[in-house]
Design an enzyme around this catalytic site. Structure first.
Site, PDB file in Angstrom:
ATOM      1  N   HIS A  20       1.195  -0.642   0.517  1.00 27.66           N
ATOM      2  CA  HIS A  20       0.062   0.021  -0.453  1.00 27.66           C
ATOM      3  C   HIS A  20       0.809   1.176   0.244  1.00 27.66           C
ATOM      4  CE1 HIS A  20      -2.987  -2.718   2.187  1.00 27.66           C
ATOM      5  NE2 HIS A  20      -4.469  -2.334   1.070  1.00 27.66           N
ATOM      6  N   LYS A  44     -18.737  -5.288   8.031  1.00 24.52           N
ATOM      7  CA  LYS A  44     -17.613  -6.242   7.807  1.00 24.52           C
ATOM      8  C   LYS A  44     -16.619  -6.433   8.651  1.00 24.52           C
ATOM      9  CE  LYS A  44     -13.764  -6.812   5.449  1.00 24.52           C
ATOM     10  NZ  LYS A  44     -13.121  -5.554   3.796  1.00 24.52           N
ATOM     11  N   ARG A  93      -2.057  -5.381  -8.389  1.00 22.94           N
ATOM     12  CA  ARG A  93      -1.021  -6.585  -8.443  1.00 22.94           C
ATOM     13  C   ARG A  93      -1.232  -7.427  -9.191  1.00 22.94           C
ATOM     14  NH1 ARG A  93      -3.367  -7.830  -2.341  1.00 22.94           N
ATOM     15  NH2 ARG A  93      -5.230  -7.122  -3.452  1.00 22.94           N
ATOM     16  N   SER A 131      -3.115  -7.987   3.076  1.00 17.51           N
ATOM     17  CA  SER A 131      -3.550  -7.749   4.090  1.00 17.51           C
ATOM     18  C   SER A 131      -3.744  -8.790   4.522  1.00 17.51           C
ATOM     19  CB  SER A 131      -4.563  -6.892   4.832  1.00 17.51           C
ATOM     20  OG  SER A 131      -4.067  -5.351   4.054  1.00 17.51           O
TER      21      SER A 131
HETATM   22  P1  ADP Z   1     -10.027  -3.433  -0.372  1.00 15.58           P
HETATM   23  O1  ADP Z   1     -10.772  -4.199   0.312  1.00 15.58           O
HETATM   24  O2  ADP Z   1     -10.445  -2.027  -0.989  1.00 15.58           O
HETATM   25  O3  ADP Z   1      -9.124  -4.408  -0.977  1.00 15.58           O
HETATM   26  P2  ADP Z   1      -7.057  -3.332   0.909  1.00 15.58           P
HETATM   27  O4  ADP Z   1      -6.811  -2.454   1.846  1.00 15.58           O
HETATM   28  O5  ADP Z   1      -7.240  -4.629   0.738  1.00 15.58           O
HETATM   29  O6  ADP Z   1      -8.675  -2.462   0.476  1.00 15.58           O
HETATM   30  O7  ADP Z   1      -6.649  -2.865  -1.098  1.00 15.58           O
HETATM   31  C1  ADP Z   1      -6.215  -1.315  -1.212  1.00 15.58           C
HETATM   32  C2  ADP Z   1      -6.197  -1.216  -2.778  1.00 15.58           C
HETATM   33  O8  ADP Z   1      -4.190  -1.433  -2.357  1.00 15.58           O
HETATM   34  C3  ADP Z   1      -6.596  -1.812  -3.844  1.00 15.58           C
HETATM   35  O9  ADP Z   1      -6.505  -0.802  -4.360  1.00 15.58           O
HETATM   36  C4  ADP Z   1      -5.284  -3.437  -3.884  1.00 15.58           C
HETATM   37  O10 ADP Z   1      -5.575  -4.144  -4.997  1.00 15.58           O
HETATM   38  C5  ADP Z   1      -4.413  -2.574  -3.353  1.00 15.58           C
HETATM   39  N1  ADP Z   1      -3.163  -3.350  -2.767  1.00 15.58           N
HETATM   40  C6  ADP Z   1      -3.037  -4.234  -1.576  1.00 15.58           C
HETATM   41  N2  ADP Z   1      -2.207  -4.800  -1.923  1.00 15.58           N
HETATM   42  C7  ADP Z   1      -1.110  -4.413  -2.517  1.00 15.58           C
HETATM   43  C8  ADP Z   1       0.162  -4.122  -2.357  1.00 15.58           C
HETATM   44  N3  ADP Z   1       1.097  -5.455  -2.464  1.00 15.58           N
HETATM   45  N4  ADP Z   1       0.613  -3.999  -3.568  1.00 15.58           N
HETATM   46  C9  ADP Z   1      -0.370  -2.823  -4.103  1.00 15.58           C
HETATM   47  N5  ADP Z   1      -1.652  -2.661  -4.421  1.00 15.58           N
HETATM   48  C10 ADP Z   1      -2.319  -3.314  -3.260  1.00 15.58           C
END
Ligand code: ADP
Length: 168
Positions: A20, A44, A93, A131
């Site tokens: 992130h 959630k 990703r 995450s």
């Molecule tokens: P959501 O529940 O909206 O998917 P996340 O916190 O999991 O929330 O992800 C938020 C954003 O960050 C999404 O666009 C996701 O694709 C991106 N993201 C998550 N992990 C990574 C990573 N390792 N590298 C790049 N982008 C990521």
């Protein structure tokens, strides 16, 4: 004078990872202001409550002067309008992200035609990171300190003390 271009990076950030942070750093180099919008979906169940997710993200992003950490409930486009933000940032990703992101981007365009979704490709070293993967590793007593910032590592250890036991 040209007005500032504001972007919102929405997500659960439960917790924020180095993947992130990489996306925020790249977005912050392009847009005048990047607002990290931590989603509070009342349906959630999160591992970290919103105050914790907020505190970790704020600390991890404190080196970026044009980044603000915030949280919101409800529709993303309503939150965007409130801040006069025109761009949604999302990280990509693998191909597996694409289908869901494509659907969300088209839905948000229907809801708010003036708002654009902007995708940033992750760095190869973070392409497997999520995450939920990190939470699962910590729950099982694993240690991954090179994938999250120190403030997140600390909180994960507190939340899942199995890790501390393993290291002793
Ligand atoms: P959501 O529940 O909206 O998917 P996340 O916190 O999991 O929330 O992800 C938020 C954003 O960050 C999404 O666009 C996701 O694709 C991106 N993201 C998550 N992990 C990574 C990573 N390792 N590298 C790049 N982008 C990521």
């Amino acid at each position: 004078m040209k007005s500032a271009v504001r972007a919102v990076y929405p997500g659960s950030f439960d917790p924020i990872t180095n993947g992130h942070i990489y996306i925020v750093e790249r977005a912050a180099a392009i847009f005048d202001e990047v607002r990290v919008g931590i989603l509070v979906n009342l349906q959630k169940k999160y591992t970290f409550d919103v105050e914790e997710r907020h505190a970790m993200a704020s600390e991890a992003l404190s080196h970026l002067p044009n980044v603000v950490v915030d949280h919101f409930t409800g529709l993303l486009v309503d939150y965007m309008r409130q801040w006069e933000a025109k761009v949604i940032i999302r990280g990509l990703r693998a191909m597996s992200d694409f289908e869901y992101e494509f659907q969300m981007a088209l839905t948000n365009r229907q809801l708010a035609p003036g708002i654009e979704t902007f995708f940033i490709i992750t760095d190869a070293q973070y392409s497997y990171l999520s995450s939920s993967l990190i939470r699962d590793i910590f729950k099982l007593g694993g240690a991954m300190d090179n994938v999250v910032p120190p403030c997140v590592f600390r909180r994960l250890r507190e939340r899942f003390p199995a890790l501390s036991r393993r290291e002793e």
